[in-house]
Design a protein around this motif. Structure first.
Motif, PDB file in Angstrom:
ATOM      1  N   UNK A 205     -29.860  -8.326  29.963  1.00  0.00           N
ATOM      2  CA  UNK A 205     -29.102  -7.436  30.836  1.00  0.00           C
ATOM      3  C   UNK A 205     -27.852  -6.919  30.118  1.00  0.00           C
ATOM      4  N   UNK A 206     -27.616  -5.625  30.266  1.00  0.00           N
ATOM      5  CA  UNK A 206     -26.402  -4.972  29.728  1.00  0.00           C
ATOM      6  C   UNK A 206     -26.218  -5.263  28.230  1.00  0.00           C
ATOM      7  N   UNK A 207     -27.309  -5.262  27.491  1.00  0.00           N
ATOM      8  CA  UNK A 207     -27.204  -5.571  26.064  1.00  0.00           C
ATOM      9  C   UNK A 207     -26.392  -4.519  25.319  1.00  0.00           C
ATOM     10  N   UNK A 208     -26.466  -3.284  25.753  1.00  0.00           N
ATOM     11  CA  UNK A 208     -25.705  -2.221  25.084  1.00  0.00           C
ATOM     12  C   UNK A 208     -24.209  -2.508  25.132  1.00  0.00           C
ATOM     13  N   UNK A 209     -23.748  -3.073  26.256  1.00  0.00           N
ATOM     14  CA  UNK A 209     -22.319  -3.359  26.367  1.00  0.00           C
ATOM     15  C   UNK A 209     -21.897  -4.459  25.388  1.00  0.00           C
ATOM     16  N   UNK A 210     -22.821  -5.386  25.085  1.00  0.00           N
ATOM     17  CA  UNK A 210     -22.509  -6.427  24.088  1.00  0.00           C
ATOM     18  C   UNK A 210     -22.311  -5.783  22.723  1.00  0.00           C
ATOM     19  N   UNK A 211     -23.228  -4.882  22.353  1.00  0.00           N
ATOM     20  CA  UNK A 211     -23.084  -4.179  21.074  1.00  0.00           C
ATOM     21  C   UNK A 211     -21.810  -3.356  21.041  1.00  0.00           C
ATOM     22  N   UNK A 212     -21.519  -2.657  22.165  1.00  0.00           N
ATOM     23  CA  UNK A 212     -20.337  -1.798  22.206  1.00  0.00           C
ATOM     24  C   UNK A 212     -19.051  -2.615  22.164  1.00  0.00           C
ATOM     25  N   UNK A 213     -19.048  -3.789  22.811  1.00  0.00           N
ATOM     26  CA  UNK A 213     -17.833  -4.606  22.899  1.00  0.00           C
ATOM     27  C   UNK A 213     -17.600  -5.444  21.656  1.00  0.00           C
ATOM     28  N   UNK A 214     -18.668  -6.103  21.183  1.00  0.00           N
ATOM     29  CA  UNK A 214     -18.501  -7.065  20.093  1.00  0.00           C
ATOM     30  C   UNK A 214     -19.053  -6.572  18.752  1.00  0.00           C
ATOM     31  N   UNK A 215     -19.801  -5.496  18.780  1.00  0.00           N
ATOM     32  CA  UNK A 215     -20.390  -4.977  17.544  1.00  0.00           C
ATOM     33  C   UNK A 215     -21.822  -5.446  17.359  1.00  0.00           C
ATOM     34  N   UNK A 216     -22.556  -4.718  16.529  1.00  0.00           N
ATOM     35  CA  UNK A 216     -23.973  -5.007  16.314  1.00  0.00           C
ATOM     36  C   UNK A 216     -24.235  -6.360  15.660  1.00  0.00           C
ATOM     37  N   UNK A 217     -23.355  -6.854  14.759  1.00  0.00           N
ATOM     38  CA  UNK A 217     -23.614  -8.198  14.208  1.00  0.00           C
ATOM     39  C   UNK A 217     -23.671  -9.263  15.302  1.00  0.00           C
TER      40      UNK A 217
END
Length: 327
Positions: A205-217
């Motif tokens: 869920x909301x994986x895009x927000x994880x990438x946007x908040x913390x970065x792709x690594x």
């Protein structure tokens, strides 16, 4: 072996991944001038010259392990009276009775000008070696020992290639291609035995927000850690794979609708309750249980519809496709 295949107008043989002959038809026996009991249970390489053994291990095995088939390979077998027999070789690798086998068809070549040039060059080189001095013979022995070492290395590399072809490089789980092969096998097993299986599609869920908040690594780290959790919660018989992006798929052999829902809830609750350090994640899960009418596409579609219902219903939940009401 039925008489039609045994007397077919082309040679046929079946070997294991290790190259051990499991079956051979009479047509090929007649071509090679062998009796059936002389070949069954023996390595296929016994019907090849040293040169063609090297060719077989350098091209045929790696290619069929990587792509699952070989089409129209120019090759040469050696008959029991040591005569070369140029052929066209077709092969396909698949599972039979739970074991990997390679089925091959052999056609004696009629138009073989290009291949005969290659054979002539090989024969010329061999004649030069055989006519050489004792020093050259010693060199040939050294090369043979080197070949044996390289053959062992090829076996190791072939195993690596097979693993790479079925593994997702980021998470270490099985990849989509492997999942699709296993889904087809599960459907075939269900049609034969009637024992059900279920399919889960799991989406973060909301994986895009994880990438946007913390970065792709960090996003990659989340995928890796979730993959480890899913694998640790699964049985040895379960197929856990990365489907793509932030989606994972799990095949649950023997699980009916209720068992699949309980299993999916365990994946969901363990994901939600796990300590993910500075971030937290939940997953939505769609579940489908196989029916007699299902195909590879339909069961995935049903699980996908159930996943969409979990997402649209608020996320962090499990939905079985059987609970969906058509509108």
């Amino acid at each position: 072996m039925d008489i039609q295949l045994d007397k077919a107008p082309c040679g046929y043989f079946s070997i294991s991944d290790a190259g051990i002959i499991q079956s051979v038809n009479q047509t090929l026996l007649d071509m090679l001038l062998y009796e059936r009991d002389q070949l069954l249970g023996r390595p296929i390489e016994m019907t090849m010259s040293v040169t063609n053994k090297l060719f077989f291990h350098t091209y045929f095995y790696p290619y069929i392990q990587l792509y699952g088939r070989v089409d129209e390979m120019y090759f040469s077998f050696r008959t029991s009276d040591r005569q070369d027999m140029p052929v066209l070789l077709n092969g396909i690798r698949h599972e039979r009775n739970g074991e990997a086998v390679i089925d091959c068809v052999v056609l004696v070549m009629r138009k073989r000008i290009e291949h005969e040039k290659d054979i002539l060059q090989t024969k010329t080189k061999l004649q030069e070696l055989y006519q050489a001095t004792n020093e050259a013979n010693q060199e040939l022995e050294r090369l043979h020992e080197e070949y044996e070492i390289k053959q062992q290395e090829l076996v190791r590399i072939n195993l690596q290639l097979e693993t790479m072809a079925s593994t997702d490089p980021l998470t270490g789980l099985k990849n989509r291609r492997y999942f699709q092969d296993q889904l087809l096998a599960s459907l075939a097993s269900f049609q034969e035995t009637g024992i059900p299986f279920s399919l889960l599609i799991i989406d973060i869920d909301h994986f895009k927000s994880i990438n946007d908040t913390y970065g792709h690594p960090v996003g990659d780290l989340v995928l890796t850690h979730l993959a480890e959790l899913l694998q640790s919660l699964s049985r040895d018989v379960d197929i856990v794979a990365r489907y793509g992006g932030e989606e994972f798929v799990i095949i649950l052999p023997g699980n009916d609708q209720q068992e699949a829902i309980r299993t999916a809830e365990r994946y969901r609750t363990m994901t939600a309750s796990r300590d993910w350090e500075e971030y937290s994640i939940t997953v939505s899960i769609g579940v489908a249980t196989v029916t007699q009418a299902d195909t590879e596409q339909s069961i995935v579609h049903q699980a996908d519809l159930a996943l969409y219902a979990s997402k649209s219903g608020g996320r962090n939940r499990v939905t079985h496709s059987a609970s969906l009401v058509e509108k």
